[in-house]
Design a protein around this motif. Structure first.
Motif: not given
Length: 1196
Positions: A776-777, A780, A789
């Motif tokens: 997740s880090t 994002n 992204k």
């Protein structure tokens, strides 16, 4: 020309720019237009241009206290659309008579679709720059309240570096634009230097659709304004130029000396955010600087009378045109330089850049001022000249460096720091003019002559005498301080040649003004790129270096460190917003039926200009466990599997990810060692290029401590790849250390964006939650330029050591591996379970695993870990993917490469990329536009663009196939002639309605009648049903009778009905309604309040008897609430509730209120629990007879 800004908020908000002769309207259109003309951002803006006589401005009021000096365009910020106008400017230059240049001091942003932000930017932001050496760190802030979404944009546009002119094309140099003094054509402006091109593009498209006469009127109003960024300033030449021969002298009229620097917006950005070149050949900090001299009455030895003379000399500067980056740092001159692409992959972009310069300027002489003693600069310089030697413009490699005139491209190495280190200081830099003298003489300068202004000669009668045939391209590392000093020297060299040719002399004052302009130019360009004024500007200004100048340079260097580390990120984001370069950012969509018609047509016929090209991708990952012995190992089993060698079809892209290429020691975690990465790079190229004619080249590589990612491509497909970027994300030690994290590289193959990520996630058998957080880090927090992204790409492939384990015991896992039961192992795989639960890698795919767990082996063997820790075997090394046109072809493991405790994993893919033929698309677009003009709208129909009632129903007018009518729309149907409205005109026959039993599908066979007589249950009729007419309802195909309707005729007449009263003294009081007063009658006829039935409990309930008694006690009578059973229907029938009590009731009873229902008798309060019998405060149990007589305290 100042114009007014007006607005009208009713019935819908409109903003108008009003000049004395014309009006330009703006308005956000309503949903009806948005539905017909769908835009990606869901917003549509209407624009209309008309004469002031035909405009109705009665309800418009001023929107701003400031007049507008020009419109910069429209921009979308969030859900709102804003109109940007100039409200304050200062005249700073006059290039030629009638050609004025203004510096923007203040702008305003007016919201087109709502009034929430009106007057919220009344205070000028940076209207008058205070200190050119210090970036404004929020000194001028907005008043308290809601922050205006355009505040950062206003700060940028008001920083004193933006210029405009309403008299001539400021984006072009004097040589390329028309020599006419009255020429102004906004279509000829150079978009590469037009910084508001994103905002003004919709209005220029609107202008192109106007008729020739309307277009000329719009241009005359000067509503539309184009701005440049850089530096513009003029100085008057006080002392006139004079001939060496004293027989002819000028009349003494002052001349003009002007310096114009135009900063390119193609690859714009701040110092450490914009470096090098991009795939389109655009370089960072590219500036075109032009020195202009205008002498209104100059004498020449070849002419007996004075003539007006115009001189122009152009130079360019720009970042080193290779792919390189530089990270910020807190120590000066310690920022590490990284070259991000191999020479083979860089050469196409380098050639594209040089070809563009040669086409625009002619011959090019490169002046390289990089240091040969500094490691990073020396590496850049070496690579730079290597590309020069391989450039097609350099006809004879070495001859270009020696000065052969046969080449369009020459280069000169001039180590500025080394040359100026001696006692002469910066004055020694003037020696460069002797090195480049040959090219300066060959390039020449631009010269034009015409009749002097005071003789009343024709203003169009100018002739071009000389043209500049080449240009000097100067660079240092930042293209600021050293570059500006050398360019000032070269400018002086050209001006001296011009004066010598004209046989004219100038005094010392002229050269002081020339030096001052170049010093101010250096400060302005340095402030834009680095945040402070230029270093060495004191020498440029005065010609000598002083102690005060050295102290000022030290102060500027310290300020740059702060700005580059803490402020440049926000500045870069603001620049990207104003240029429209953020991901998902789109220009404002104007109401344009023609454009929508063309867009819809292109969408339908996309196959005519779009080709789906299948390419093949190889992706491999390997955790080498810090081993260097494998660098010389044969990697063919992994990089060139047997099935690829047999097919002789090598993939276009090879993506290789490594983990732990260095030992993860504390020293390595905090500082990356690039030497191992270079060794593995050579090993990959050696293996891949062993048996192929179309060699692989390194496109880009990236490293984060032990993780490294390489993108290698075949030489034949390099031209299809552009916009290559890389990014890193640390996840180790809460994002501080790089022992864990990810390396990502993205690019566009043709028109398909791709992203590849190699990751090394958290270790540990039970740490799957931490691994999920690492994912997740990375997703994002890993951001490319302009906000892109990982998920913003059409094809994404993850590969690496994800460290997910198998949730089984070591003994069981080894036994299942020996039995070959991989399915059971996979069902207990942590990554598989977490993906199924949606906790990590959502929407990603993985092919079926057909190989044994890849971790952990004893090095050099096929035996799983036999050490004391005895690691459980697991599939730590994985390849995951997602993408619409992506298909996984194979998934395997190279089991014979044993120098690490992991086994390398590979996968092959086929990806369909889109190739768009822009030439065919442009031709088709013109055809569709012409088709719309000739067939889209009747010639006599010219509705207003802002008219809510007009039908912009012009899309999809073409029949789907030959012989069929045009398709229907919301307001017109193909079966209705003459534009009749599309509404139903069928009426029910007679006193009938649709049969409710008819099936919903009209094509289903139905034996009943379509229409039935209207019954009383129908909302269309109030006639009660007869006794024989019972409505039926269908339930599951069977018919069930409804209960009989409530018949009020069975009740007694109202005038004789009695109202029961509650028992008072054992007697019931009755009264008739005939004895009530009018007020009492009004109270009595209030609507009845429905009450809950008295009996809801099952007769078998054990509490029914208690409920009956309570109910009887509360209501006093069983008659009014008792029920009886209808034998025929088998259900309980309850009579209507009794009416409210009359005013004659006895209201003296405290238990009754005429406005409230009777209350039940309250239950007595519960008894308090018995107190301890002892008074001992220490909780000693004992008897105390004195407390036995205590009673609860009751309220009085």
């Amino acid at each position: 020309m100042a114009v007014r800004i007006l607005h009208n908020d009713h019935p819908q908000r409109s903003v108008a720019i009003v000049s004395p002769s014309h009006v330009l309207y703006f308005r956000q259109l309503d949903e009806s237009h948005s539905e017909q003309y769908v835009t990606r951002n869901g917003r549509l803006c209407g624009v209309e241009f008309c004469a002031i006589e035909s405009a109705n401005l009665e309800d418009f009021v001023p929107l701003s206290r400031q007049h507008s000096l020009g419109c910069l365009g429209l921009i979308n910020i969030g859900p709102d659309t804003f109109l940007c106008v100039i409200t304050a400017a200062k005249e700073v230059a006059q290039v030629r008579p009638g050609e004025m240049v203004y510096r923007i001091l203040a702008v305003e942003f007016h919201c087109v679709n709502r009034s929430d932000y009106d007057n919220s930017l009344e205070y000028d932001v940076n209207a008058y720059p205070i200190d050119s050496d210090v970036w404004d760190q929020g000194k001028n802030q907005q008043p308290a309240g809601v922050e205006h979404p355009c505040l950062a944009l206003k700060k940028l546009l008001c920083d004193g570096t933006f210029y405009y002119s309403g008299d001539f094309d400021l984006t072009s140099r004097l040589q390329t634009r028309s020599i006419s003094l009255n020429s102004f054509d906004i279509d000829s402006f150079d978009p590469g230097f037009m910084w508001n091109s994103h905002m003004i593009r919709p209005l220029l498209q609107f202008r192109s659709r106007l008729s020739g006469d309307e277009r000329e009127k719009l241009d005359n109003t000067r509503f539309l304004t184009c701005v440049i960024r850089g530096f513009v300033e003029s100085m008057t030449i006080q002392r006139p130029m004079a001939r060496l021969d004293s027989k002819l002298r000028t009349a003494g009229m002052p001349g003009l000396l002007t310096l114009i620097s135009r900063l390119s917006c193609r690859k714009a950005g701040t110092r450490f955010n914009a470096r090098g070149i991009d795939d389109d050949g655009n370089v960072a900090n590219f500036v075109e600087t032009e020195t202009v001299i205008w002498n209104p009455a100059s004498a020449s030895s070849s002419r007996s009378s004075a003539t007006a003379v115009g001189f122009s000399y152009c130079q360019i500067r720009g970042s080193i045109p290779i792919f390189w980056e530089q990270q910020t740092g807190l120590l000066p001159n310690q920022q590490k330089i990284q070259i991000t692409r191999s020479p083979e992959a860089t050469q196409p972009a380098f050639d594209k850049h040089m070809d563009g310069l040669a086409l625009k300027y002619g011959a090019i002489h490169l002046v390289n001022l990089l240091s040969e003693s500094k490691l990073g600069e020396a590496e850049l310089s070496s690579r730079y000249h290597k590309h020069v030697r391989h450039s097609p413009l350099s006809v004879d490699g070495q001859s270009s460096i020696k000065g052969s005139s046969a080449s369009l491209l020459r280069s000169t190495k001039y180590d500025f720091h080394a040359e100026t280190k001696g006692p002469g200081g910066y004055e020694a830099a003037s020696q460069i003019q002797h090195i480049v003298q040959h090219s300066a003489d060959a390039f020449g300068y631009f010269l034009m002559e015409g009749a002097p202004e005071d003789e009343g000669g024709p203003r169009e009668g100018f002739l071009t005498v000389l043209q500049q045939e080449g240009v000097f391209r100067t660079n240092c590392l930042d293209c600021l301080d050293r570059t500006n000093l050398v360019q000032g020297i070269l400018s002086k060299l050209a001006v001296e040649a011009f004066l010598q040719q004209r046989e004219e002399i100038v005094g010392h004052d002229f050269w002081m003004r020339h030096s001052t302009l170049w010093a101010d130019n250096g400060d302005a360009l340095s402030k834009i790129y680095a945040g402070t004024g230029a270093l060495k500007s004191s020498f440029t200004r005065t010609g000598k270096m002083s102690l005060a100048g050295a102290i000022a340079d030290a102060r500027k260097s310290a300020t740059r460190i702060y700005i580059n580390n803490f402020a440049d990120k926000d500045r870069q984001n603001t620049i990207d917003v104003i240029l429209g370069k953020l991901v998902g950012q789109e220009p404002v969509s104007l109401y344009d039926p023609a454009s929508d018609y063309v867009t819809a047509g292109l969408s339908k016929r996309s196959q005519e200009f779009t080709t789906e090209l299948p390419i093949h991708i190889y992706a491999g990952t390997f955790n080498v466990n810090g081993q260097i012995a494998g660098i010389d190992h044969d990697l063919s089993e992994w990089l060139r599997p047997a099935f690829l060698q047999r097919s002789q079809q090598y993939p276009e892209l090879v993506v290789v990810g490594f983990q732990e290429i260095v030992e993860l020691s504390p020293q390595q975690i905090m500082a990356t060692d690039p030497s191992r990465k270079a060794l593995w790079e050579r090993a990959l190229l050696k293996c891949l290029n062993r048996c192929t004619d179309d060699s692989y080249v390194l496109l880009r590589g990236g490293q984060l401590v032990g993780a490294a990612l390489f993108i290698l491509v075949r030489s034949s497909v390099l031209a299809n790849i552009k916009n290559v970027e890389g990014s890193l994300k640390k996840t180790g030690m809460s994002g501080v250390a790089g022992n864990k994290g990810a390396v990502a590289i993205r690019f566009e193959y043709a028109n398909t964006p791709m992203c590849f990520v190699t990751a090394h996630l958290a270790a540990g058998f039970s740490n799957y939650d931490e691994r999920n957080r690492d994912y997740s880090t990375i997703v994002n927090g890993l951001v490319f330029q302009r906000g892109r992204k990982i998920d913003d790409h059409d094809a994404v492939i993850w590969l690496g050591d994800f460290n997910y384990r198998i949730d089984l015991s070591d003994e069981k896992v080894r036994r299942l591996v020996d039995l070959g039961d991989l399915q059971t192992l996979y069902h207990n795989d942590q990554l598989h379970l977490q993906m199924v639960a949606g906790s990590t890698f959502p929407y990603y795919n993985e092919s079926r695993i057909t190989f044994n767990p890849t971790y952990k082996y004893d090095i050099g063997t096929d035996v799983y870990d036999t050490s004391e820790k005895s690691r459980i075997p697991a599939w730590c090394d994985r390849v995951l993917w997602k993408g619409k046109g992506l298909r996984q072809l194979s998934y395997g493991c190279a089991s014979n490469i044993r120098f690490s405790d992991h086994r390398p994993v590979f996968s092959t893919f086929q990806c369909d990329v889109s190739l768009i033929n822009e030439v065919v698309k442009s031709k088709l677009s013109r055809e569709l536009h012409l088709q719309f003009k000739t067939r889209g709208r009747p010639s006599n129909e010219t509705p207003s663009l802002l008219d809510n009632n007009h039908e912009g129903d012009l899309l999809d007018l073409e029949p789907v196939a030959s012989g069929l009518p045009a398709p229907s729309s919301e307001k017109q149907k193909w079966w209705l002639q003459d534009g009749l409205s599309a509404k139903s005109s069928v009426h029910a026959p007679g006193n009938t309605e649709l049969n409710p039993n008819r099936p919903p599908n009209p094509f289903t066979e139905f034996s009943g009648s379509d229409w039935v007589a209207i019954r009383s249950g129908s909302p269309f009729c109030d006639v009660p049903l007869g006794a024989s007419e019972k409505p039926l309802i269908t339930t599951g195909g069977s018919y069930k009778k409804l209960p009989p309707p409530y018949d009020p005729s069975t009740l007694p007449p109202i005038m004789s009905r009695t109202v029961p009263a509650p028992p008072m003294g054992g007697k019931a009081v009755h009264t008739t309604t005939s004895s009530l007063s009018s007020a009492e009658w009004t109270k009595l006829n209030k609507p009845l309040i429905p009450r809950k039935p008295a009996e809801l409990s099952n007769p078998g309930n054990s509490r029914s008897g208690v409920n009956d008694k309570l109910l009887e006690a509360q209501q006093g009578s069983n008659i009014a609430t008792s029920s009886f059973r209808d034998i025929s229907s088998g259900r309980d029938i309850y009579p209507p509730p009794p009416p409210r009590r009359a005013a004659t009731m006895d209201v003296s009873s405290p238990m009754f209120s005429p406005r409230e229902p009777p209350r039940r008798k309250p239950f007595p309060p519960p008894n308090l629990p018995p107190r301890p019998s002892s008074t001992d405060l220490m909780d000693n149990e004992g008897e105390s007879p004195g407390l036995l007589a205590w009673a609860p305290l009751k309220p009085s």
